[in-house]
Each structure stands twice: as structure tokens, then as C-alpha cells.
Scaffold this active site. Structure first.
Site, PDB file in Angstrom:
ATOM      1  N   THR A 419      57.363  12.169   5.752  1.00  0.00           N
ATOM      2  CA  THR A 419      57.603  13.311   4.888  1.00  0.00           C
ATOM      3  C   THR A 419      57.914  14.487   5.797  1.00  0.00           C
ATOM      4  O   THR A 419      57.835  14.382   7.006  1.00  0.00           O
ATOM      5  CB  THR A 419      56.350  13.550   4.017  1.00  0.00           C
ATOM      6  N   GLU A 439      59.300   9.016   1.127  1.00  0.00           N
ATOM      7  CA  GLU A 439      58.101   8.186   1.167  1.00  0.00           C
ATOM      8  C   GLU A 439      57.968   7.466   2.497  1.00  0.00           C
ATOM      9  O   GLU A 439      57.626   8.098   3.475  1.00  0.00           O
ATOM     10  CB  GLU A 439      58.028   7.206  -0.007  1.00  0.00           C
ATOM     11  N   SER A 484      50.343  12.993  -2.568  1.00  0.00           N
ATOM     12  CA  SER A 484      49.376  13.825  -1.860  1.00  0.00           C
ATOM     13  C   SER A 484      50.021  15.053  -1.242  1.00  0.00           C
ATOM     14  O   SER A 484      49.340  15.822  -0.560  1.00  0.00           O
ATOM     15  CB  SER A 484      48.696  13.013  -0.750  1.00  0.00           C
TER      16      SER A 484
END
Length: 597
Positions: A419, A439, A484
Site C-alpha cells: 500500500t 492490496e 485497515s
């Protein structure tokens, strides 16, 4: 004593099933440590910023600043800000370049979350550009015929894992709301770099070498990263004419050029015909995609509010819960060398992750106790569990207030750390924090018109139920997988005081929370805060960053009852502290810089 030391981060290739990988998969660094020789042609200002970072000092400025993961992208954003553009304008330029020079981490084929502070209104807004599951996807997409979860790599590589990308529309939406510069002109730096070529960095070359087998499964991807059958090397010049053409179409016609027409047709065909692992993305999925404005999640910490992205991100809620529990304890008096401070941080994180695993998912599809998870009374109740003198022997999800009843099973999703993060403050006082991703490193490994497609659907739980209870983060058509990513703006006296975020899979949450504590409680400047050694606990095992002073806590934390693991940890924190001046920090584990004037 905790010092800001840089460790080498080794690339690790491995095969794990979801049941084994849940706690380990997102710890794997998708890229090698930085070799900055690729940036010898940078401007004097950018070279100075690199030197400042290497010296362990923050970059300072008076008017504007941008911090991101690659100096070429930072220079593109700086040029926009220097000409009077806003943080939203600069983000478009930065993201367009990142998709070219750091394709393993983010790009047009992925998604992002954006947190915006508007200086005129004084409001914080969050935009959800997360990928969506195709309408033809079923909850058992990642299960075998006998109902068992697929092996992770069996799911990732190919079309099955590709969700509807959100980044191009998010770029356009941010520009439409908050931009001042000409849209088409923002793509100029990326187009020039793509056509004229850029120097392959050591980080990109290392990622290609480490992912060679999977990158060569599909011809377009193999031809790009392995010209003449040989992996690109650091120092090679790489041209991507297809990417330049794609950007030209988006520059001329907006994101419609991506979501409809020839580009969309190529995306769909590539996904649905992927050899060995086709997917179900359709032209309809692209045509109906929308960026969604969400209510920000803001949690008090000390004299400030920590604001970020709510569901489908678990970032702001989990960071907020960690800090909300720690707010009851005097970490400043303990200091960063205190094992007791790390006991509190570690167990607060474990408690927050227990709630994350039970409750957090796309709230458009599943009921969530969003307000209950950060209610002061609930955080008081959870913080009281930290009142002992040893690690908690058992951690479970709590019972926050709900406006209705629902029982969920614990999640089993895997989240990898490939990321990137962008922090920007402009001359008008606006601030932007955006975390952007495809991802896994290189996503699905499928390449279309010069950019890679995401494998974001593997952020869903591969199982739909556990012990007869549904899993909140199970796959459903049109749903956005839990993330997240934790783009964060800390607000003090109604204005931004810290703009921060990081890559790192589910460890993003710990990286961001730790940096905020380091800055607000321990008085570290912003460069010290992003560079300090990592100690992260999510599910019980305390991960200590190898090669740094964090490893020195192994004995003390073991004595407190923690299981401890010394390992490489690869964050990518980029932060800007805002006061009378701007102070920027760029994670020494990556090749980025902070640049301002």
C-alpha cells in the site's frame, strides 16, 4: 533507549492457508529496503529533502508540504502546490506518478480512502474509494467445491480476486470538490515520465525479483517487468507508453474514460479470461461504481481529536479505540523506554483488534455498533482491563452498545501490506491524508493498458460462517471489503496538528497509533516519530522490529507474559506536523521524502 534506527526489510515469499496466515500474512514485507541511487536527477530541493531524512531530521516549511513514498511523485505534487494548486490537485499528480514508479503498491487499478480538512469550512470530510465486489460474486467465491477456503495464492493471482477499482473516480471527486488547477494538466508529470522513461529504483527491482514467479504467469505483466525474459534491474530505464495513453484519456475525458469505453472493456476482458483463475467483474460493475462520502470517525485523545475513515475501513475505529483506552494512562510520564508503557499499548491494541475481528465490515451491508465502539463509557470499561501488572491472559471482543441486536463470528480475512500513503498541506490551510492500495504486492498480477489490477477481494473473509454464526466481513455482491488503511488527521483546537498514515496491512493501525503516541506523548518530532522502531501487537504475539532497539524489549515483555517475535517490519509512514510552521517526516524504511516551501 529507543532510537530512530533504520533496518533492512527482507522480502519473504511463502505459501500459507488462510487459517494459518491470519496473524502472519500481513507482516510480510512486499518490497526490499531502499536504494536511493535511482534519484540522482532530482531537483536540488528534493535532494536536500533526501539528505534531511537520511540525517534523521524533519523537513520544515512555511507555506505548503507534501510527503509520499517516491521522490518523483513528491516532486510532481510539489510543482502543483508551488503553482497555487490545492492539496487535492497535488494528490492527483502524486497518485498518477505513484502508479507508474511504484506499481507494486497502488495505482489506477486499486482503491483508496481520503480524509480532507477544509480550511474554509473547518470541516473534516472522508471519501470512500474502496473497491467493490462484482455483482456476480457469491459468498463462496473463495471456497473450493467442498466448501473449504482456497489457498491464499490460489485466490490472489488472476481475475477471481479483482474488485471494481475506485482510485480514478476518487481522484476526480476530490478534484471536483476541492481542486483549483486544470484537471488535464495534473497528469503532465506522470505522462512525461511514462513516455520518456524513469529510473527503476532498488525497491521496485527487489519487489520484481522477489515476485518473479507470479509476475510471469500472464504475458502482458511478464513482458513489462521482464523484458527479453530478464527481470528489470535497479538503474534500468523503464518506459510505459500504454500508461501514458491511459492517462491522456482520463485527462481529456475524466474518470468516465476509465469506467466506460475501451479501457473498461479491456479490464473486463482481462479479468474474465485470466488463464487458470478467471473472475466475474463486468462492465456493469464499472459503470455503476460510486465514491461515497462517509461520516468521519473522531475520537478524543489528550487535548485533541484523532479523525479518520470509518467503515468499511477498520482503521479509524481501531486506532481510536487504542488511543481512547490509552488516554486513561499517563504514557508521557512513563516514556518510550518503559516496558509498562508498551504493555499498555500492546494490550490496548489486542482488545481493539478483538472488536475489529468481531464487528467491523462494510456498514452498508452489515449492522455495526460504530458509535458504541468509541463511546467514552465503553472505552472506560475496556481500559479498566489494562489495570493489572502483566499481559492479559485472555482477550475477547467486548459488548458495545447497539441500536439493534446482532451476533457475529470472528473474521478470518488476510490483509497484505502493499500500500502507499500521501500526506499534503497546501498554502490555503487545507490538509489531505490518503492511503491508497492494490492490496498484495502487484495486486492480481493482471496488467491492463499499463497499470495493474487489484486483488482487493481477498480482503474479505474466505469463510462465510463460523460455528453457525455469520462473519461480518464475508463476501457479498457490491460490498466493500474491510480495510485497515488509516489515513488520519489529528485536530487540535479545531485545526489540523498532524496529518499521517502508512501502508502495512493490519499493522497499519499499530504503526499509526504508535507514531501519534510518540509525537503527542513522548515529544518526538515528526521524523523521529515515523522512524522510531516498531513494537506491534494485534492478536497476542508482540512483534518487535529486528535490527532496532525494539528488540531490546524482548526480555521485559516476555517477563510480562507476552509471546514475543523479533522480525522485520516494513511501515511507510508519511506525516506532516502543523503548527506555526510545517514539519514533515518520511519513513526511512521506504524511499519517500517530505518536501515543502
Amino acid at each position: 533507549m529507543i532510537r530512530t534506527l533504520l533496518s533492512s526489510v527482507a522480502l519473504t515469499a511463502f505459501f500459507l492457508t488462510p487459517s494459518i496466515a491470519q496473524q502472519a500474512a500481513d507482516a510480510v514485507a512486499p518490497e526490499t529496503s531502499s536504494d536511493l541511487s535511482a534519484f540522482d536527477t532530482l531537483s536540488d530541493a528534493a535532494q536536500a529533502a533526501l539528505a534531511t531524512k537520511e540525517a534523521g531530521s524533519p523537513t520544515t516549511a512555511q507555506t505548503w508540504m507534501v510527503a509520499a513514498a517516491n521522490p518523483l511523485a513528491v516532486e510532481a505534487g510539489a510543482a502543483v502546490l508551488r503553482e497555487g494548486g490545492t492539496a487535492a490537485d497535488a494528490m492527483v499528480a502524486v497518485q498518477a506518478v505513484l502508479g507508474l514508479v511504484e506499481p507494486q503498491s497502488s495505482g489506477l487499478g486499486g482503491g483508496a480512502f481520503l480524509v480532507w480538512y477544509d480550511a474554509t469550512s473547518g470541516e473534516v470530510t472522508t471519501l470512500d474509494g474502496r473497491e467493490t465486489a462484482p455483482l456476480e460474486a457469491t459468498p463462496t467465491l473463495f471456497q473450493s467445491d467442498d466448501g473449504e477456503p482456497l489457498g491464499f495464492w490460489d485466490a490472489v493471482v488472476g481475475g477471481r480476486s479483482v474488485g471494481t477499482p475506485g482510485t480514478p473516480m476518487l481522484m476526480e471527486e476530490a478534484h471536483a470538490r476541492w481542486g483549483r488547477a486544470d484537471w488535464a494538466g495534473l497528469f503532465g508529470p506522470a505522462i512525461s515520465l511514462a513516455e520518456d522513461g524513469f529510473t527503476v529504483s532498488g525497491r521496485l527491482a527487489g519487489a520484481i525479483e522477489g515476485g518473479a514467479e507470479r509476475l510471469q504467469r500472464f504475458s502482458r505483466t511478464a513482458d513489462y517487468f521482464f523484458p527479453d525474459g530478464e527481470a528489470l534491474q535497479a538503474g534500468d530505464t523503464l518506459i510505459n507508453a500504454e500508461y501514458a495513453n491511459t492517462l491522456r484519456l482520463i485527462a481529456a475525458h475524466g474518470s468516465d474514460a476509465f469506467y466506460t469505453g475501451p479501457i473498461a472493456d479491456d479490464i473486463v476482458a482481462t479479468v474474465r479470461t485470466a488463464a487458470g483463475n478467471p473472475g466475474v467483474l463486468s462492465a456493469t460493475d464499472l459503470a455503476i461504481y460510486e465514491v461515497i462520502e462517509r461520516e468521519p470517525v473522531c475520537v478524543p485523545y489528550r487535548t485533541s481529536e484523532v479523525c479518520g475513515m470509518g467503515p468499511p475501513s477498520s482503521g479509524a475505529l481501531t486506532v481510536g479505540q487504542i488511543l481512547g483506552m490509552l488516554d486513561r494512562y499517563d504514557l508521557a510520564a512513563m516514556g518510550p523506554d518503559s516496558a509498562e508503557a508498551w504493555r499498555l499499548i500492546g494490550d490496548a491494541s489486542r482488545l481493539a483488534f478483538a472488536d475489529r475481528g468481531r464487528y467491523m465490515a462494510d456498514s452498508d451491508f452489515v449492522p455495526m455498533p460504530t458509535k458504541g465502539l468509541t463511546a467514552l463509557a465503553y472505552l472506560d470499561e475496556r481500559a479498566a482491563l489494562l489495570g493489572g501488572d502483566a499481559a492479559l491472559t485472555e482477550v475477547s471482543a467486548g459488548s458495545p452498545e447497539w441500536d439493534h441486536a446482532m451476533l457475529w463470528a470472528d473474521d478470518e480475512a488476510i490483509e497484505f501490506p502493499s500500500t502507499s500513503h500521501i500526506s499534503i498541506v497546501d498554502q490555503y490551510g487545507n490538509a489531505l491524508s490518503m492511503t491508497t492500495t492494490i492490496e498484495n504486492g502487484f495486486g492480481s498480477r493482471l496488467m491492463v493498458r499499463g497499470f495493474l489490477l487489484n486483488n482487493e477481494l481477498t480482503d474479505f473473509s474466505f469463510r462465510t460462517h463460523s460455528d453457525g454464526l455469520p462473519i461480518a466481513n464475508r463476501l457479498e455482491p457490491g460490498k466493500r471489503p474491510r480495510s485497515s488503511m488509516s489515513p488520519t488527521i489529528v485536530m487540535t483546537d479545531g485545526k489540523p496538528s498532524l496529518v499521517i498514515g502508512s501502508p502495512g496491512g493490519s499493522r497499519i493501525i499499530g504503526y499509526v497509533a504508535q507514531a501519534i503516541v510518540a509525537n503527542m506523548d513522548w515529544g518526538m518530532d515528526v521524523q523521529q516519530a515515523v522512524a522510531m522502531p516498531h513494537l506491534v501487537n494485534r492478536f497476542g504475539t508482540y512483534d518487535l522490529e529486528a535490527g532496532t532497539d525494539a528488540a531490546g524489549f524482548e526480555g521485559a515483555l516476555t517477563d510480562l507474559g507476552f509471546e514475543v517475535n523479533v522480525r522485520d517490519l516494513n511501515s511507510g509512514l508519511h506525516a506532516i506536523a502543523v503548527s506555526d510552521t510545517l514539519s514533515g517526516g518520511a519513513d526511512p524504511r521506504r524511499e519517500g521524502i517530505a518536501l515543502g516551501e
